[in-house]
Design a protein around this motif. Sequence first.
Motif, PDB file in Angstrom:
ATOM      1  N   ASN A 105      48.096  37.008   2.924  1.00 45.76           N
ATOM      2  CA  ASN A 105      47.908  38.172   2.068  1.00 45.76           C
ATOM      3  C   ASN A 105      46.405  38.402   1.892  1.00 45.76           C
ATOM      4  O   ASN A 105      45.728  37.652   1.193  1.00 45.76           O
ATOM      5  CB  ASN A 105      48.589  37.920   0.715  1.00 45.76           C
ATOM      6  CG  ASN A 105      48.511  39.115  -0.206  1.00 45.76           C
ATOM      7  OD1 ASN A 105      47.520  39.837  -0.242  1.00 45.76           O
ATOM      8  ND2 ASN A 105      49.550  39.303  -0.988  1.00 45.76           N
ATOM      9  N   SER A 106      45.895  39.452   2.514  1.00 46.55           N
ATOM     10  CA  SER A 106      44.441  39.668   2.502  1.00 46.55           C
ATOM     11  C   SER A 106      43.897  39.943   1.102  1.00 46.55           C
ATOM     12  O   SER A 106      42.815  39.469   0.754  1.00 46.55           O
ATOM     13  CB  SER A 106      44.053  40.799   3.456  1.00 46.55           C
ATOM     14  OG  SER A 106      44.604  42.027   3.021  1.00 46.55           O
ATOM     15  N   GLY A 107      44.621  40.685   0.292  1.00 44.26           N
ATOM     16  CA  GLY A 107      44.162  40.943  -1.071  1.00 44.26           C
ATOM     17  C   GLY A 107      44.093  39.667  -1.896  1.00 44.26           C
ATOM     18  O   GLY A 107      43.141  39.444  -2.654  1.00 44.26           O
ATOM     19  N   GLN A 108      45.085  38.814  -1.740  1.00 46.12           N
ATOM     20  CA  GLN A 108      45.102  37.555  -2.484  1.00 46.12           C
ATOM     21  C   GLN A 108      43.989  36.626  -2.018  1.00 46.12           C
ATOM     22  O   GLN A 108      43.336  35.980  -2.830  1.00 46.12           O
ATOM     23  CB  GLN A 108      46.456  36.862  -2.309  1.00 46.12           C
ATOM     24  CG  GLN A 108      46.618  35.659  -3.189  1.00 46.12           C
ATOM     25  CD  GLN A 108      46.541  35.998  -4.659  1.00 46.12           C
ATOM     26  OE1 GLN A 108      47.362  36.740  -5.168  1.00 46.12           O
ATOM     27  NE2 GLN A 108      45.563  35.472  -5.344  1.00 46.12           N
ATOM     28  N   THR A 109      43.749  36.577  -0.712  1.00 44.73           N
ATOM     29  CA  THR A 109      42.678  35.704  -0.226  1.00 44.73           C
ATOM     30  C   THR A 109      41.306  36.230  -0.643  1.00 44.73           C
ATOM     31  O   THR A 109      40.411  35.438  -0.931  1.00 44.73           O
ATOM     32  CB  THR A 109      42.740  35.526   1.303  1.00 44.73           C
ATOM     33  OG1 THR A 109      42.684  36.795   1.944  1.00 44.73           O
ATOM     34  CG2 THR A 109      44.015  34.802   1.718  1.00 44.73           C
ATOM     35  N   GLN A 110      41.157  37.551  -0.717  1.00 40.83           N
ATOM     36  CA  GLN A 110      39.892  38.106  -1.197  1.00 40.83           C
ATOM     37  C   GLN A 110      39.674  37.746  -2.666  1.00 40.83           C
ATOM     38  O   GLN A 110      38.573  37.351  -3.061  1.00 40.83           O
ATOM     39  CB  GLN A 110      39.867  39.628  -1.031  1.00 40.83           C
ATOM     40  CG  GLN A 110      39.736  40.093   0.389  1.00 40.83           C
ATOM     41  CD  GLN A 110      39.902  41.600   0.514  1.00 40.83           C
ATOM     42  OE1 GLN A 110      40.430  42.261  -0.385  1.00 40.83           O
ATOM     43  NE2 GLN A 110      39.457  42.139   1.634  1.00 40.83           N
ATOM     44  N   LEU A 111      40.705  37.874  -3.478  1.00 44.72           N
ATOM     45  CA  LEU A 111      40.613  37.498  -4.892  1.00 44.72           C
ATOM     46  C   LEU A 111      40.270  36.023  -5.028  1.00 44.72           C
ATOM     47  O   LEU A 111      39.398  35.652  -5.820  1.00 44.72           O
ATOM     48  CB  LEU A 111      41.917  37.809  -5.621  1.00 44.72           C
ATOM     49  CG  LEU A 111      42.040  37.290  -7.056  1.00 44.72           C
ATOM     50  CD1 LEU A 111      40.940  37.867  -7.937  1.00 44.72           C
ATOM     51  CD2 LEU A 111      43.412  37.613  -7.613  1.00 44.72           C
ATOM     52  N   ASP A 112      40.934  35.179  -4.265  1.00 44.04           N
ATOM     53  CA  ASP A 112      40.656  33.740  -4.317  1.00 44.04           C
ATOM     54  C   ASP A 112      39.210  33.442  -3.929  1.00 44.04           C
ATOM     55  O   ASP A 112      38.561  32.590  -4.533  1.00 44.04           O
ATOM     56  CB  ASP A 112      41.609  32.966  -3.407  1.00 44.04           C
ATOM     57  CG  ASP A 112      43.031  32.908  -3.945  1.00 44.04           C
ATOM     58  OD1 ASP A 112      43.231  33.241  -5.129  1.00 44.04           O
ATOM     59  OD2 ASP A 112      43.932  32.532  -3.174  1.00 44.04           O
ATOM     60  N   ASP A 113      38.701  34.147  -2.922  1.00 49.28           N
ATOM     61  CA  ASP A 113      37.323  33.929  -2.489  1.00 49.28           C
ATOM     62  C   ASP A 113      36.321  34.362  -3.558  1.00 49.28           C
ATOM     63  O   ASP A 113      35.347  33.654  -3.832  1.00 49.28           O
ATOM     64  CB  ASP A 113      37.042  34.668  -1.176  1.00 49.28           C
ATOM     65  CG  ASP A 113      37.772  34.061   0.008  1.00 49.28           C
ATOM     66  OD1 ASP A 113      38.199  32.896  -0.086  1.00 49.28           O
ATOM     67  OD2 ASP A 113      37.917  34.756   1.028  1.00 49.28           O
ATOM     68  N   PHE A 114      36.551  35.512  -4.178  1.00 49.52           N
ATOM     69  CA  PHE A 114      35.673  35.975  -5.256  1.00 49.52           C
ATOM     70  C   PHE A 114      35.686  34.989  -6.412  1.00 49.52           C
ATOM     71  O   PHE A 114      34.641  34.610  -6.954  1.00 49.52           O
ATOM     72  CB  PHE A 114      36.122  37.352  -5.760  1.00 49.52           C
ATOM     73  CG  PHE A 114      35.468  38.526  -5.095  1.00 49.52           C
ATOM     74  CD1 PHE A 114      34.484  39.250  -5.746  1.00 49.52           C
ATOM     75  CD2 PHE A 114      35.833  38.929  -3.822  1.00 49.52           C
ATOM     76  CE1 PHE A 114      33.879  40.351  -5.154  1.00 49.52           C
ATOM     77  CE2 PHE A 114      35.246  40.012  -3.212  1.00 49.52           C
ATOM     78  CZ  PHE A 114      34.264  40.724  -3.876  1.00 49.52           C
TER      79      PHE A 114
END
Length: 167
Positions: A105-114
């Motif tokens: 899930n790209s949105g979830q991985t972006q949130l996790d990275d931030f």
Amino acid sequence: MALNGLYPTSDFAEDQPMPHFILTTHVVHRTLPFGAFISSVIPLSSRFIFRRAAAQTLPVSTMLLRSNSTGFFVSGIIGLGITFGRMMGRDDIEWQDRSWRLLRNSGQTQLDDFSASGMALGAIVGTVQRGSLPLWRGFAGGAGLGSLAGTIAFVTWKMSSSKKEGK
């Protein structure tokens, strides 16, 4: 490279390695900003809304780091409880499927990275700015506040980029 790129992933959910570790760390990581929010609201309202005398004695940064260091550990324990309470008795394929979907899930991985980036930066800043607090309180409190800051930064970035695209 994204932090989630450090986790091994597979082409198929049933082949996902380390599913228990991935799902557990994800849920604990997602509870940290919520814990930081609550751990910030309580002392700030005590100081600025209710004007309690005890809340007036410490600098705001020390008060926030102290409160958030406790919130960091409490929300982490809650995250562990949520994960194991929800997944107790589940087959490995269910752990694999959930962790695989998280990593895809790209949105979830972006949130996790931030959030992880904010947590790392916050831990450094909290350690440096801890004042009279013990090192562990500065580190943990800063990490909690950083995870909240990273989450807020992600939401702000996502909202501003969706407005530019006209969505």
